[in-house]
Enzyme design. Structure first.
Site, PDB file in Angstrom:
ATOM      1  CG  ASP A   2      -2.122   0.874   0.874  1.00 41.19           C
ATOM      2  OD1 ASP A   2      -2.058   1.531   0.001  1.00 41.19           O
ATOM      3  OD2 ASP A   2      -3.081   0.983   1.728  1.00 41.19           O
TER       4      ASP A   2
HETATM    5  C1  BGC Z   1      -5.015   3.130   0.048  1.00 44.50           C
HETATM    6  C2  BGC Z   1      -5.206   2.232  -0.981  1.00 44.50           C
HETATM    7  C3  BGC Z   1      -5.201   3.233  -2.177  1.00 44.50           C
HETATM    8  C4  BGC Z   1      -3.706   3.479  -2.440  1.00 44.50           C
HETATM    9  C5  BGC Z   1      -3.454   4.333  -3.718  1.00 44.50           C
HETATM   10  C6  BGC Z   1      -3.675   4.267  -0.439  1.00 44.50           C
HETATM   11  O1  BGC Z   1      -3.741   5.330   0.641  1.00 44.50           O
HETATM   12  O2  BGC Z   1      -5.024   2.894   1.541  1.00 44.50           O
HETATM   13  O3  BGC Z   1      -6.491   1.979  -0.654  1.00 44.50           O
HETATM   14  O4  BGC Z   1      -5.335   1.957  -3.277  1.00 44.50           O
HETATM   15  O5  BGC Z   1      -3.583   4.571  -1.714  1.00 44.50           O
HETATM   16  O6  BGC Z   1      -4.261   5.124  -3.922  1.00 44.50           O
END
Ligand code: BGC
Length: 774
Positions: free
Chosen positions: A297
């Site tokens: 993530d």
């Molecule tokens: C989130 C994810 C997301 C990623 C990319 C993160 O902050 O937890 O769910 O896919 O950002 O945008």
């Protein structure tokens, strides 16, 4: 004229692009590569080139004016222009023209013509936004959810996207957690069904197909178990709870072929999930058989330093690559450390090779080696995005996702009545959700816009009545509100609304959370409709009791007061682009509500987490009896205000008693459980018939009931249908103390009804197989 002009330009661009394709044919492969070609390619890559395949950068690094955005962000990250030129994937860059241009520039520099992958959070629609995942959960309609995902994939793919960070399959039991809006609820069975539907919708049968994108199952694992509902917080779960309730959703998505998985931010049982070798290598890849690309993530590898689990960036990189994390999202952790560590012999190059090969395999499956632009097409983009068919589907999804929580008969509305629409969502386009990144609220149909088409203008009024949130919320640092009534005194808004309410036969109140009150980093400790709107509700109630509440929210809320005072409540979540149209369709009875709650609505926040598939205590409450030393609260009931699976209709469904085909079965056999469902009301309607089962006595305590099947059944007024479910060993099995999955002989209770609180039950005995008794 202008439109024609634009199209001509786009046509020319298309031609130029296809000529370029031809001229550069030598750069692109003629057909998909075989595994041996990919391995050969890997062998030809330099170490730096390989490590940078694992780097994902934000889109702005490729679009800023100074070549590659070398100043600012990249420098801060300690990266170089070479890093940008060799990075393997891009986050949040879309648009056919833009992605084509970036890909072209990139390919000119990439030494082996390995294309970039463009990834984006396409969570519930792309430009056409359908209801937020929690609303999709409420449809109990996997086919519709699959169609919606297909539609989103089509819009995303034509805009140059190759992969979406969806589905989010995190099981949620705590309404305080802001990301509840991104989930399909509290039940593993429903979650699994929805996850499969989304994966199929996004990916289709062939990832190389121009209309499809790769799915990314997230967040592995158990991100939804954040303590106290505070985002990014610690997760402590017994391994049994993790395996039995939290993991099945991810597993179902992986079995459905999800190409990628994303790690989660949280620690799980004292270890950051992202760098947990046990979780990623043993459980995800080993036990669950996942062999696709694993992405961290956003900066999650780096965050293991803040967790106190990695001493520095180098250690974080080492732990993550050992755990099998292939892509580092948006940091320099891999790019700035792995080459050096491999050269010094501190990290085995094989780990990087493995990760790169998986990334190359994915690019190959996506068809990018033959066509790095894949579905990106500026001309088609104009036609596909927000087309009529997509809007229609989004409207249908709104009507299926809404849940009728209360109705004393005031709904459906007659358009002949004097009706006052009062509430900040009356004429508000911002009903998409914080994750509708490409969605544009200006495309949204408001309630007022839709109502104007059917309600008599002479007899209908529209008032905001209130600002969305008051100073109490703003003072807490919540500044993210675009308020169309800025500068207007609250008193004036209320006064006009009260005057309108006095004139009306019925007041429809579209109220609820601001869309940024849910989503990432949007946990709330007080889960109520903003107080300023509740004050408005009380003022209106004082002059007119005929109130229909239309509730906007991304999580279950404490709505005790509304449920006592309003005559009807229609839960509409964050409904998306066609929100207003779908809501009006339901309010006037053009469509009949059929949604069911995918998550329990707590009585109040003190009850959270409250979910239907809980365990009995040793001192269960006997309903209706007040006894001191029982498991209960002194001040509130144990039951949620509205349970999982609950939802009303304008018609009335009646269930016959549950009929079992046999009263006994063995683990190698099967029985059926059925009911006759009758539409005993005046209108056509759809009911979601739900099957729940409990193992009455087992070697371990079992939940009081668990969802094991559901079916949406549409019936004309007066019509009946027999609804039958199969029950076999799988439905009776659970994970036992020794980790094995199986059933145990004994008695089982079966319920079939319209919600998890149904009392329509029967029971049967599972007999031991001959060999078990010998
Ligand atoms: C989130 C994810 C997301 C990623 C990319 C993160 O902050 O937890 O769910 O896919 O950002 O945008």
């Amino acid at each position: 004229m202008i439109q024609v002009g634009k199209n001509v330009i786009l046509c020319c661009m298309q031609l130029i692009r296809s000529t370029k394709f031809k001229n550069e044919e030598k750069d692109f492969r003629e057909k998909a590569m075989q595994e041996k070609d990919l391995k050969q390619l890997l062998g030809e890559m330099s170490l730096k080139e390989k490590v940078n395949q694992l780097l994902q950068l934000r889109g702005d690094f490729y679009t800023s004016d100074d070549e590659g955005g070398i100043t600012g962000g990249v420098q801060e990250l300690g990266l170089t222009q070479e890093d940008i030129d060799l990075a393997g994937s891009v986050l949040s860059l879309s648009g056919a023209e833009k992605t084509i241009e970036v890909q072209k520039r990139y390919m000119e520099k990439q030494p082996h013509h390995i294309p970039l992958m463009f990834m984006l959070d396409v969570i519930h629609g792309f430009r056409t936004v359908y209801p937020a995942p929690i609303g999709q959960g409420a449809t109990f309609d996997p086919e519709l959810v699959q169609e919606c995902a297909e539609m989103a994939a089509k819009e995303a793919a034509v805009s140059g996207i190759h992969l979406t960070f969806s589905p989010m399959v995190d099981l949620v039991r705590d309404a305080r957690w802001g990301r509840v809006v991104e989930s399909t609820g509290e039940d593993p069975y429903l979650n699994a069904a929805m996850a499969v539907a989304m994966v199929k919708g996004y990916q289709g049968d062939d990832l190389a197909d121009k209309d499809h994108v790769a799915a990314c199952v997230k967040h592995f694992a158990a991100y939804g178990g954040a303590e106290a509902g505070r985002d990014y917080n610690t997760v402590q779960l017994s391994e049994h709870t993790l395996r039995e309730y939290y993991l099945p959703g991810y597993k179902a998505a992986i079995d459905a072929g999800a190409a990628t998985v994303m790690t989660s931010f949280n620690t799980i049982n004292d270890e950051p999930a992202t760098t947990s070798k046990w979780l990623m290598r043993d459980v995800l890849r080993g036990e669950m058989g996942f062999d696709g690309v694993l992405i961290s993530d956003y900066a999650a590898i780096a965050e293991t330093i803040a967790h106190g689990s990695s001493a520095d960036a180098a250690e974080a990189a080492k732990k993550a690559i050992i755990a099998g994390v292939d892509i580092d999202m948006v940091t320099n952790i891999y790019a700035s450390n792995l080459v050096d560590m491999i050269e010094k012999g501190e990290v085995d190059e094989k780990l990087v090779d493995e990760a790169v090969l998986r990334i190359l395999e994915l690019k190959n499956r996506l068809g990018l080696f033959e066509n790095p632009y894949k579905g990106a097409d500026p001309l088609q983009e104009k036609e596909v995005i927000l087309c009529e068919a997509h809007r229609e589907l989004a409207r249908k999804a709104v009507t299926e996702s809404a849940v009728l929580l209360k109705n004393d008969g005031i709904l459906p509305l007659s358009t002949e009545n004097r009706t006052a629409f009062i509430g900040p969502y009356t004429d508000n386009k911002e009903m998409l959700s914080a994750w509708a990144i490409i969605g544009d609220s200006k495309d949204t149909v408001t309630i007022k816009e839709a109502a104007l088409k059917v309600f008599d203008p002479e007899k209908t009024s529209y008032n905001a009545g209130s600002h969305m949130v008051g100073d109490d919320v703003l003072l807490l640092g919540f500044t993210d509100v675009s308020d169309p009534y800025q500068g207007v005194e609250q008193e004036t808004l209320v006064k006009d609304a009260v005057a309108a309410a006095k004139e009306a036969d019925v007041v429809v109140m579209p109220i609820g959370e601001h869309f940024t009150q849910t989503g990432e980093a949007s946990s709330r400790a007080m889960i109520e409709v903003p107080e300023i709107q509740m004050e408005l509700f009380r003022e209106i109630y004082a002059v007119n009791k005929n109130i229909v509440v239309v509730l906007f929210n991304g999580r279950p809320l404490d709505i005790r007061e509304l449920s006592q005072k309003a005559r009807a409540i229609l839960e509409v979540w964050m409904p998306g682009t066609e929100g207003g149209s779908g809501i009006i369709d339901l309010l006037i009875g053009k469509d009949n509500p059929s949604g069911k709650l995918p998550m329990s609505f707590p009585y109040c926040v003190g009850q959270v987490p409250v979910y239907y598939n809980a365990f009995s205590t040793g001192r269960p409450m006997v309903p209706g009896r007040i006894e001191k030393f029982k498991s209960r609260y002194l001040d509130i009931p144990n039951e949620p205000l509205y349970p999982f699976g609950y939802g009303l209709s304008y018609t009335k469904f009646e269930y016959s008693p549950v009929k079992l085909s046999e009263n006994e079965m063995t683990a190698d056999g099967r029985i059926t459980a059925s009911v006759v469902l009758t539409n005993a009301g005046p209108l056509k309607g759809t009911e979601t018939v739900q099957l729940y089962i409990r193992d009455d006595k087992a070697s371990m305590a079992r939940p009081v009931k668990e969802l094991k099947g559901f079916r949406r059944v549409e019936l004309e007024a007066g019509e009946s249908e027999t609804v039958t479910f199969d029950i076999a060993n799988k439905e009776l099995s659970f994970i036992r103390r020794d980790g094995s999955f199986g059933s145990e002989a004994g008695s089982f209770t079966v319920w079939i009804g319209g919600s998890s609180s149904t009392e329509n039950e029967a029971s049967f005995t599972l007999k031991a197989l001959q060999q078990d008794t010998e």
